[in-house]
Design a protein around this motif. Sequence first.
Motif, PDB file in Angstrom:
ATOM      1  N   LEU A   1      -7.754   2.564  -8.585  1.00 47.99           N
ATOM      2  CA  LEU A   1      -7.164   3.064  -9.632  1.00 47.99           C
ATOM      3  C   LEU A   1      -8.118   3.247 -10.700  1.00 47.99           C
ATOM      4  CD1 LEU A   1      -4.350   4.308 -10.541  1.00 47.99           C
ATOM      5  CD2 LEU A   1      -4.049   2.026 -11.647  1.00 47.99           C
TER       6      LEU A   1
ATOM      7  N   MET B   1       0.825  -1.296   0.178  1.00 50.64           N
ATOM      8  CA  MET B   1       0.133   0.096   0.119  1.00 50.64           C
ATOM      9  C   MET B   1       0.877   1.317  -0.090  1.00 50.64           C
ATOM     10  SD  MET B   1      -3.308  -0.571  -0.176  1.00 50.64           S
ATOM     11  CE  MET B   1      -2.992  -1.581  -1.618  1.00 50.64           C
TER      12      MET B   1
ATOM     13  N   LEU C   1      -6.580   8.097  -7.964  1.00 52.56           N
ATOM     14  CA  LEU C   1      -6.292   7.118  -6.796  1.00 52.56           C
ATOM     15  C   LEU C   1      -7.151   7.314  -5.900  1.00 52.56           C
ATOM     16  CD1 LEU C   1      -4.483   4.537  -6.291  1.00 52.56           C
ATOM     17  CD2 LEU C   1      -2.982   6.258  -5.455  1.00 52.56           C
ATOM     18  N   TYR C   2      -7.861   6.447  -5.232  1.00 45.93           N
ATOM     19  CA  TYR C   2      -8.860   6.515  -4.335  1.00 45.93           C
ATOM     20  C   TYR C   2      -8.259   5.468  -3.041  1.00 45.93           C
ATOM     21  CZ  TYR C   2     -11.829   8.971  -7.418  1.00 45.93           C
ATOM     22  OH  TYR C   2     -12.353   9.808  -8.430  1.00 45.93           O
ATOM     23  N   ALA C   3      -8.567   6.009  -1.687  1.00 51.45           N
ATOM     24  CA  ALA C   3      -7.991   5.075  -0.986  1.00 51.45           C
ATOM     25  C   ALA C   3      -9.320   5.274   0.200  1.00 51.45           C
ATOM     26  CB  ALA C   3      -6.761   5.504  -0.258  1.00 51.45           C
ATOM     27  N   LYS C   4      -9.285   3.846   0.713  1.00 51.97           N
ATOM     28  CA  LYS C   4     -10.344   3.847   1.750  1.00 51.97           C
ATOM     29  C   LYS C   4      -9.766   3.014   3.010  1.00 51.97           C
ATOM     30  CE  LYS C   4     -15.161   3.370   3.256  1.00 51.97           C
ATOM     31  NZ  LYS C   4     -16.527   3.593   2.842  1.00 51.97           N
ATOM     32  N   ARG C   5     -10.064   3.274   4.280  1.00 48.05           N
ATOM     33  CA  ARG C   5      -9.518   2.435   5.388  1.00 48.05           C
ATOM     34  C   ARG C   5     -10.881   2.180   6.284  1.00 48.05           C
ATOM     35  NH1 ARG C   5      -4.504   1.845   6.971  1.00 48.05           N
ATOM     36  NH2 ARG C   5      -3.902   3.507   6.271  1.00 48.05           N
TER      37      ARG C   5
ATOM     38  N   LYS D   1      -7.137   0.486  -2.257  1.00 44.11           N
ATOM     39  CA  LYS D   1      -6.633   1.522  -3.006  1.00 44.11           C
ATOM     40  C   LYS D   1      -7.491   1.285  -4.559  1.00 44.11           C
ATOM     41  CE  LYS D   1      -2.646   3.603  -1.361  1.00 44.11           C
ATOM     42  NZ  LYS D   1      -1.201   4.064  -1.723  1.00 44.11           N
TER      43      LYS D   1
ATOM     44  N   GLY E   1       2.174   4.243  -5.290  1.00 47.70           N
ATOM     45  CA  GLY E   1       1.235   5.175  -5.738  1.00 47.70           C
ATOM     46  C   GLY E   1       0.581   4.836  -7.103  1.00 47.70           C
ATOM     47  N   MET E   2       0.176   6.262  -7.824  1.00 51.02           N
ATOM     48  CA  MET E   2      -0.609   5.921  -8.786  1.00 51.02           C
ATOM     49  C   MET E   2       0.232   5.203 -10.021  1.00 51.02           C
ATOM     50  SD  MET E   2      -2.619   9.254 -10.332  1.00 51.02           S
ATOM     51  CE  MET E   2      -2.482  10.170  -8.904  1.00 51.02           C
TER      52      MET E   2
ATOM     53  N   ARG F   1      -5.876  -4.390  -2.382  1.00 47.30           N
ATOM     54  CA  ARG F   1      -5.901  -4.457  -0.760  1.00 47.30           C
ATOM     55  C   ARG F   1      -4.719  -4.691  -0.349  1.00 47.30           C
ATOM     56  NH1 ARG F   1      -8.661  -9.066   2.921  1.00 47.30           N
ATOM     57  NH2 ARG F   1      -6.782  -9.971   2.590  1.00 47.30           N
TER      58      ARG F   1
ATOM     59  N   LEU G   1      -7.356  -1.679   4.410  1.00 47.38           N
ATOM     60  CA  LEU G   1      -7.120  -0.617   3.564  1.00 47.38           C
ATOM     61  C   LEU G   1      -7.156  -0.879   2.073  1.00 47.38           C
ATOM     62  CD1 LEU G   1      -6.206   2.670   2.772  1.00 47.38           C
ATOM     63  CD2 LEU G   1      -4.004   1.564   2.753  1.00 47.38           C
TER      64      LEU G   1
END
Length: 115
Positions: free
Chosen positions: A57, A19, A66-70, A55, A22-23, A47, A53
């Motif tokens: 793309l 994680m 690039l989106y992230a969710k935790r 991400k 990056g992009m 994942r 977490l």
Amino acid sequence: MIPLSSGVRVWIAAGHTDMRRGMQSLALQVQEGLKRDPHAGDLYVFRGRSGSLIKILWHDGVGMSLYAKRLERGRFIWPSATSGVVSISASQLAYMLDGIDWRNPQHTFRPAAAG
């Protein structure tokens, strides 16, 4: 939230991903590891090892996002395959982002009558 069109394809990168990437690094993984075009408009979901977490793309035709969710509690449900890619629907992605088991969502009780 990502504005998803009806024909968008969502791909889950099976296994776990570093994680810290990056992009550019994730786009390269899509291109070389998954053998897909990262600029085609599809969403690619990755994942981390801990499972809390993810991400996403996405290239919308103009630029890469690039989106992230935790998750504060629990883990994202992930396919059991250790490599490759798994396709899911946009509605299954919405379940996943809400922390719901996208493989078999359970409907909650709804009363049939108001009175």
